[in-house]
Design an enzyme around this catalytic site. Structure first.
Site, PDB file in Angstrom:
ATOM      1  N   ARG A  58      18.894 -51.484-102.812  1.00 25.23           N
ATOM      2  CA  ARG A  58      18.259 -51.786-101.533  1.00 25.23           C
ATOM      3  C   ARG A  58      17.383 -53.034-101.639  1.00 25.23           C
ATOM      4  O   ARG A  58      17.336 -53.848-100.714  1.00 25.23           O
ATOM      5  CB  ARG A  58      17.433 -50.595-101.056  1.00 25.23           C
ATOM      6  N   ASN A 103      23.311 -43.899 -95.104  1.00 23.32           N
ATOM      7  CA  ASN A 103      23.230 -45.124 -94.321  1.00 23.32           C
ATOM      8  C   ASN A 103      24.175 -46.207 -94.843  1.00 23.32           C
ATOM      9  O   ASN A 103      24.535 -46.185 -96.011  1.00 23.32           O
ATOM     10  CB  ASN A 103      21.790 -45.663 -94.342  1.00 23.32           C
ATOM     11  N   CYS A 153      21.023 -38.753 -87.336  1.00 18.64           N
ATOM     12  CA  CYS A 153      19.876 -39.646 -87.521  1.00 18.64           C
ATOM     13  C   CYS A 153      18.688 -39.004 -86.827  1.00 18.64           C
ATOM     14  O   CYS A 153      18.852 -38.295 -85.822  1.00 18.64           O
ATOM     15  CB  CYS A 153      20.187 -41.017 -86.928  1.00 18.64           C
ATOM     16  N   ASP A 154      17.477 -39.277 -87.328  1.00 17.43           N
ATOM     17  CA  ASP A 154      16.290 -38.687 -86.715  1.00 17.43           C
ATOM     18  C   ASP A 154      15.660 -39.589 -85.662  1.00 17.43           C
ATOM     19  O   ASP A 154      14.820 -39.137 -84.887  1.00 17.43           O
ATOM     20  CB  ASP A 154      15.251 -38.321 -87.775  1.00 17.43           C
ATOM     21  N   HIS A 179      21.167 -46.571 -84.830  1.00 19.55           N
ATOM     22  CA  HIS A 179      20.096 -47.573 -84.872  1.00 19.55           C
ATOM     23  C   HIS A 179      20.297 -48.669 -83.834  1.00 19.55           C
ATOM     24  O   HIS A 179      19.791 -49.781 -83.987  1.00 19.55           O
ATOM     25  CB  HIS A 179      19.954 -48.180 -86.281  1.00 19.55           C
ATOM     26  N   TYR A 218      14.768 -49.221 -83.834  1.00 25.23           N
ATOM     27  CA  TYR A 218      15.416 -50.264 -84.626  1.00 25.23           C
ATOM     28  C   TYR A 218      15.838 -51.467 -83.783  1.00 25.23           C
ATOM     29  O   TYR A 218      16.105 -52.539 -84.328  1.00 25.23           O
ATOM     30  CB  TYR A 218      16.620 -49.695 -85.382  1.00 25.23           C
TER      31      TYR A 218
END
Length: 440
Positions: free
Chosen positions: A93, A147, A168-169, A198, A247
């Site tokens: 990441r 993801n 997704c939250d 997102h 997002y």
């Protein structure tokens, strides 16, 4: 019922376990009785198992926990499989964020060039996992947390069809916060939400047929009381006529967010890489404190969530009600409960489009409101998208599809197309340099 978590050494696994314990406490029918953890990092998995053991102490009916580093053993006989893998770990990441930033464009786990790089690395692994599940546990339902969730769900659906569902939250968090700001009970509201993972919009919020969203958008004080209202500002939200997923701040305020990220001392990935490293080191040395150390790290993680975006929108602390953590874990357990117990419910999920967005192919994965039962999850009809919403969705779906193609055909031009077409990458030349820096 047997539940397998792939990525069982992941930091957020105790959130899923917490939701399972809530089911156990209330004696929910069809609850999970066996939890299988699978991870390629056995040391991290043992730490997480210690956290789960401490939290399950004294809870009647808590699921038994078993660990395995063998994928086939993990999925064989599973009723549900949660996919929560991180290919390349947090170090990967960090690279996904730093490489684009070196070229002056946003690096983020799921958004922009960083999301494309993460997808290129993750899709081949996720598809191999999907193929093994299809062979060894063809009746299992796969719930994807990995993801970029929409992109990975679409890749896995090639092997699993409608038996893989992405979650997704962010959408459920938006609905709950908007409902509270409008003075409504989050458990009673109806909602219209559609987009990609997102990249979605809450376009309707109602109680007993009474629409609440116009009143909320007209109330500066109410908008200033919750995260998305603070992020986007009342004027812009009224101009949109909808509440965007958090997002979308990266898209609507790309200049401000990029500047904030570049000014930060460390990227989000660097923060999590260091924090999680410290947690696992500390919990390995003092396993009796694993649960305590995890809770401390979890709270700090929540406090710093989207810190750069909050800084770009004026700077403010997250509300205490948003620091509980999770959200996606409760969505996952609610989804599992609805399918296993045929308890009809309505959730925002990543599923095949069908006819929800006519401009997209039926098999395309979208994020929208679904009716869920033992037959799976199926989108409910929604109002047509506005041109700006549809245009952004179409462009990002082209990016996702090109990323999947590139991941499965290394060396093709699809990776360049995926990066260069992304709205947050401003030049094909920049896209090419990012790919070269990232080793593609």
């Amino acid at each position: 019922m047997r539940l397998t978590i792939l990525g069982g050494g992941g930091f957020r696994v105790p959130l899923v376990h917490r939701a399972l314990l809530e089911d156990a406490r209330r004696g929910a029918p069809g609850r999970c009785t066996e939890l299988v953890l699978h991870d390629t990092d056995s040391a991290r998995m043992r730490v997480i198992a210690a956290v789960l053991e401490a939290r399950a102490a004294g809870v009647p009916g808590a699921p038994s926990v078993r660990m395995t580093d063998d994928l086939d053993d993990a999925v064989r006989g599973a009723d549900f499989v949660f996919s929560a893998i991180r290919v390349g770990g947090t170090a990967g990441r960090v690279l996904d964020e730093r490489v684009p930033l070196a070229e002056g464009v946003l690096g983020q786990e799921t958004v922009g060039a960083g999301g494309v790089l993460y997808g290129l690395r993750t899709v081949p692994v996720a598809l191999r996992i999907a193929e093994r599940i299809a062979e060894l546990a063809p009746e299992a339902w796969v719930i994807n947390f990995t993801n970029p969730a929409g992109l990975v769900t679409e890749a896995m659906s090639a092997a699993l069809g409608e038996r893989v569902i992405g979650i997704c939250d962010s959408p459920v968090g938006l609905v709950r916060r908007a409902a509270r700001a409008a003075g409504a009970d989050p458990e009673r509201v109806g909602y219209d939400y559609v987009g990609l993972n997102h990249l979605g919009w809450l376009r309707g919020l109602s109680v007993d047929g009474r629409e609440l969203l116009p009143g909320l958008l007209a109330d500066d004080g109410a908008l200033a009381s919750f995260e998305e209202g603070k992020l986007f500002g009342a004027r812009w939200l009224r101009a949109l006529g909808a509440l965007p997923n958090e997002y979308l701040h990266y898209y609507y305020f790309r200049r401000e967010t990029l500047a904030s990220v570049r000014e930060a001392a460390q990227t989000r990935g660097e923060f999590l890489d260091r924090q999680q490293g410290d947690f696992f080191t500390g919990a390995t040395a003092e396993p009796h404190r694993a649960s305590e150390l995890w809770e401390r790290a979890r709270l700090r993680r929540e406090e710093t969530y989207m810190a750069e975006s909050r800084a770009a929108s004026g700077g403010w602390e997250r509300d205490s009600c948003d620091l509980e953590g999770g959200g996606y874990d409760r969505v996952a357990v609610a989804l599992m409960r609805a399918i296993a117990g045929d308890e009809s419910t309505r959730l925002i999920l990543n599923v095949p489009n069908g006819t929800t967005v006519p401009a997209l192919a039926p098999e395309t994965i979208v994020e929208t409101v679904c009716d869920v039962s033992a037959k799976g999850a199926h989108p409910v009809p929604c109002a047509p998208l506005r041109e700006d919403q549809l245009g952004l969705m179409l462009q990002l779906k082209a990016v996702e599809r090109a990323t999947i193609e590139a991941a499965l055909r290394p060396g093709s031009d699809a990776a360049l197309r995926a990066l260069a077409l992304h709205p947050l990458v401003d030049s094909p030349a920049v896209a090419a340099r990012i790919l070269e820096r990232a080793g593609h």
